[in-house]
Write an enzyme that holds these catalytic residues in place. Structure first.
Site: not given
Length: 454
Positions: A310-312, A454
């Site tokens: 989810w963050h990257g 994000f």
């Protein structure tokens, strides 16, 4: 892009919006908020306004279809099929843009996409679970999805946590003052602390990780840990402060995580609304801790892998999620009883390992990450002897920001100010913090919020 720390927001958009919002009759304030939120989003992402509106309409369309299914065997299957369809739509949209960001350009990711889609997912699941006694109107649902204080970087408020019926909201001068104080506290936390500590982290990057000593590497890890916390906590305080001024409840997104006695506790106190989302919509549906140790570990692994992704999409985020999984699994399997008996050991463990995990989070080049970790842990003696006096130079330059950061991480100080926020001294301090922050915005380098994309 209009952000909360910009002069355009502080002195143009928000004062004008707040004035219009308050002179609007109560029964029409949802309309004002919806229109203002779309304008705010359009000022930052004009090309993606249509995407946002389409997602709002499609999610409400599916919510109506899920809600309309009867409580029969066939109706329950209908509900599951329609929920699966809308989840595939929302998750697929998020995954598609994440992949485009990885393989093309990270700037292609629409502003706040992860946050408003997670709101939409939670809304659909709550409708499916019949946690709402009636289907909200389209306008109330659209306000929930798009409200400008939260659309950029959260918090990820659930529908039932908000006051989307006009009669539920609290409007008063006291609430306006309370919200303003939260907002200014967040503004100062971001501008006066996070942005100043960010310069130390940038300086270390410019020097080159191969050229810093081990003490400076640890100082940099500590500074980045506080910078990220103050950046996102500051944003959350501002967002929730605005919500309070608009008549909504305060949504707590951080609960002094650096005072935690374990890494598991740290993550229950950090980005609370995101952790709650993964707990309620991933971990518990997978079985939580109800089906034995092996499945509990599997469920934790799934949560932390998804949290990393989810963050990257770069590999360092996956490694970051897996590192946290291993640390939390170690607590559950071995260390938990020790920490319960000797809390000070848990605190030291947390304060030692959390900065290391933040380094993995921050450095997306694996070669550079290896260099930095080598400086943190110079088992072959490499690192300590390199520029041994650099730590003194940077402590001399940043000691006051580091000291203020440590003080602001200790729960007793922010809680004391919150308790005495009506004291005239606290009111004067709020005014001083606001104008100091404005001075820094005008005259110094400031960074965009870390969670904007994000």
């Amino acid at each position: 892009m209009v952000v909360f720390t910009s002069l355009e927001f502080l002195f143009r958009f928000f004062p004008a919006f707040l004035a219009v919002y308050y002179i609007t009759p109560k029964k029409y304030r949802n309309t004002t908020l919806l229109f203002g939120s779309i304008v705010f989003y359009g000022m930052g992402e004009p090309y993606y306004v249509l995407l946002l509106l389409a997602a709002v309409w499609l999610n409400y369309f599916f919510a109506k279809k899920i809600y309309s299914c009867r409580d029969t065997r066939r109706g329950r299957k209908c509900r599951k099929d329609r929920l699966a369809a809308v989840l595939a739509l929302d998750v697929g949209l998020l995954a598609a843009f994440k992949l485009l960001g990885i393989f093309l350009d990270s700037s292609i990711l629409p502003l706040g996409l992860s946050f408003y889609l997670f709101k939409m997912i939670s809304f659909q699941v709550d409708i499916f679970r019949k946690e709402m006694t009636e289907l909200p109107t389209f306008k109330r649902t659209a306000v929930y999805f798009t409200m400008f204080p939260q659309i950029v970087s959260g918090p990820i408020m659930r529908f039932h946590e908000g006051s989307f019926l006009m009669e539920e909201r609290e409007y008063s001068l006291e609430k306006l003052e309370e919200g303003l104080q939260y907002f200014v506290a967040g503004l100062g936390t971001k501008v006066l602390l996070a942005d100043r500590l960010a310069i130390l982290w940038k300086d270390i990057h410019v020097i080159g990780y191969e050229s810093i000593s081990t003490p400076l590497a640890w100082l940099g890890a500590a500074a980045y840990s506080m910078e990220l916390y103050f950046d996102f906590w500051g944003y959350s305080l501002m967002a929730s402060g605005i919500c309070v001024m608009l008549g909504f409840p305060f949504i707590q997104n951080f609960d002094h995580p650096y005072a935690s006695k374990s890494i598991g506790e740290f993550w229950r106190r950090w980005h609370i609304t995101l952790g709650g989302f993964f707990r309620d919509y991933v971990y518990i549906p997978l079985g939580g801790n109800r089906n034995g140790l092996a499945k509990t570990m599997r469920n934790l692994f799934a949560v932390w892998l998804l949290t990393g992704l989810w963050h990257g999409g770069s590999l360092n985020f996956v490694l970051w999620g897996l590192a946290l999984f291993l640390l939390i699994a170690a607590e559950k399997l071995v260390l938990g009883k020790l920490f319960a008996k000797f809390p000070w050991i848990g605190r030291c463990y947390t304060l030692f390992f959390i900065p290391v995990t933040w380094v993995i989070f921050a450095v997306n080049d694996l070669g550079q990450l290896g260099l930095y970790l080598g400086r943190l842990f110079p088992f072959a003696g490499i690192g300590v002897a390199l520029n041994p006096n650099d730590i003194l130079k940077y402590l001399g330059m940043y000691w006051y920001y580091l000291l203020l950061g440590v003080i602001w991480c200790i729960p007793v100080f922010p809680r004391f100010l919150q308790k005495h926020r009506k004291n005239p001294v606290a009111v004067i301090l709020t005014a001083v913090v606001f104008w100091l922050s404005v001075f820094c915005i005008v005259s110094m380098e400031n960074n965009p919020f870390a969670y904007l994309k994000f």
